[in-house]
Design an enzyme around this catalytic site. Structure first.
Site, PDB file in Angstrom:
ATOM      1  CB  CYS A  94      -0.989  -0.052   1.158  1.00 54.14           C
ATOM      2  SG  CYS A  94      -2.402   1.028   0.909  1.00 54.14           S
ATOM      3  CG  HIS A 205      -3.184  -3.366   4.179  1.00 53.83           C
ATOM      4  ND1 HIS A 205      -2.023  -2.906   4.745  1.00 53.83           N
ATOM      5  CD2 HIS A 205      -3.685  -2.317   3.480  1.00 53.83           C
ATOM      6  CE1 HIS A 205      -1.836  -1.632   4.413  1.00 53.83           C
ATOM      7  NE2 HIS A 205      -2.821  -1.253   3.633  1.00 53.83           N
TER       8      HIS A 205
HETATM    9  N1  GLN Z   1      -2.200   6.942   2.150  1.00 50.23           N
HETATM   10  C1  GLN Z   1      -2.334   6.007   1.119  1.00 50.23           C
HETATM   11  C2  GLN Z   1      -3.701   5.952   0.479  1.00 50.23           C
HETATM   12  O1  GLN Z   1      -4.696   6.279   1.116  1.00 50.23           O
HETATM   13  C3  GLN Z   1      -1.912   4.628   1.641  1.00 50.23           C
HETATM   14  C4  GLN Z   1      -2.904   3.983   2.577  1.00 50.23           C
HETATM   15  C5  GLN Z   1      -2.413   2.689   3.174  1.00 50.23           C
HETATM   16  O2  GLN Z   1      -1.244   2.390   3.230  1.00 50.23           O
HETATM   17  N2  GLN Z   1      -3.320   1.872   3.671  1.00 50.23           N
HETATM   18  O3  GLN Z   1      -3.789   5.587  -0.655  1.00 50.23           O
END
Ligand code: GLN
Length: 268
Positions: A94, A205
């Site tokens: 992510c 995740h």
């Molecule tokens: N800030 C990033 C987004 O919203 C990554 C989010 C995350 O790592 N879950 O796309």
């Protein structure tokens, strides 16, 4: 045999249980009699490409990405690039995945430069649409949140996604796989993740490794081969992991494509 995990930004970038990927590599190695050391590489710590075998980085909010971005480029970048180019295994989730591409444009439109290991760029949906995120409802409206299922070669990967960024693969960039349920890279082109050599970037995740043991072993195998030559990993009894995988899959497929559908219609 011994493997060294370089765990990038353990205190800032380990959202939604991504630390579990580190624990899974440790356990799956130990069960096979392979020693593991973990280098926790915080802001200010360099990456020694000759020492690390597996690089792991997890997710984080835009504010976390802002905190580590400069360090990733100036302090760790050279070591990470060399390690990956020389075949080290890597798994970036992510926010980590986004910063290993060319750049990430945040919800407020700020452009955070990335390592460019993955031939991708990412733009937050709020920046694309000019949506202000003043309320929780507005913030939620631009995110892809839910179960994510990916066709990865012959296998299926399951996980959980929660991101506002949309990632685009540039010409020739290799996706991790096809999105079977959920948003994946950008909810439009059907791709999820990116692969460069033995580095994988993904929105999975969960954490991803405990319920996708084949994915964990794929990277462990790659790391061992770089260090010790043409060897394979012994199979383990993955009964519990497979039950977890199947449960997650059943839940995800009970509402297939929900987020793809909503997000694709431009919700928010
Ligand atoms: N800030 C990033 C987004 O919203 C990554 C989010 C995350 O790592 N879950 O796309």
């Amino acid at each position: 045999m011994r493997l060294v995990i370089g765990y990038l930004y353990p205190t800032v970038m380990s959202q939604y249980g991504d630390r579990g990927n580190v624990l899974t590599v440790i356990k799956r190695c130990q069960w096979r009699g392979i020693d593991v050391e973990v280098d926790e590489l915080e802001v200010g710590d360099r990456v020694d490409p000759d020492r690390v075998d597996v690089l792991l980085v997890g997710g984080g909010a835009d504010s976390h990405q802002r905190l580590v971005c400069e360090d990733l480029l100036r302090v760790k970048g050279e070591g990470v690039r060399r390690a990956v180019d020389e075949g080290a295994a890597a798994f970036a989730v992510c926010a980590g995945y986004q910063l290993w591409g060319h750049y990430y444009k945040t919800a407020t439109g700020e452009e955070l430069p990335g390592l460019g290991i993955f031939d991708t760029h990412t733009i937050h949906r709020a920046a694309q649409t000019g949506t202000r995120l003043d309320t929780i409802t507005e913030a939620g409206s631009v995110r892809a949140v839910g179960n994510l299922v990916v066709q990865w070669g012959e296998r299926v990967l399951v996980g959980f996604e929660n991101h506002g960024g949309r990632t685009y693969l540039h010409n020739g960039a290799q996706p991790l796989g096809k999105t079977l349920a959920g948003g994946g890279n950008n909810s439009e082109d059907g791709w999820e993740g990116c692969v460069y050599k033995n580095a994988i970037g993904t929105y999975l995740h969960g954490p991803a490794f405990p319920k996708n043991p084949a994915l964990a072993d794929h990277l462990i195998r790659a790391a061992l081969r770089r260090r010790y030559g043409d060897i394979d990993v012994e199979p383990l009894d993955d009964g519990l992991e497979i039950v977890a995988h199947q449960q997650a899959l059943a839940r995800a497929l009970a509402r297939p494509g929900r987020w793809r559908q909503l997000w694709g219609q431009g919700v928010g």
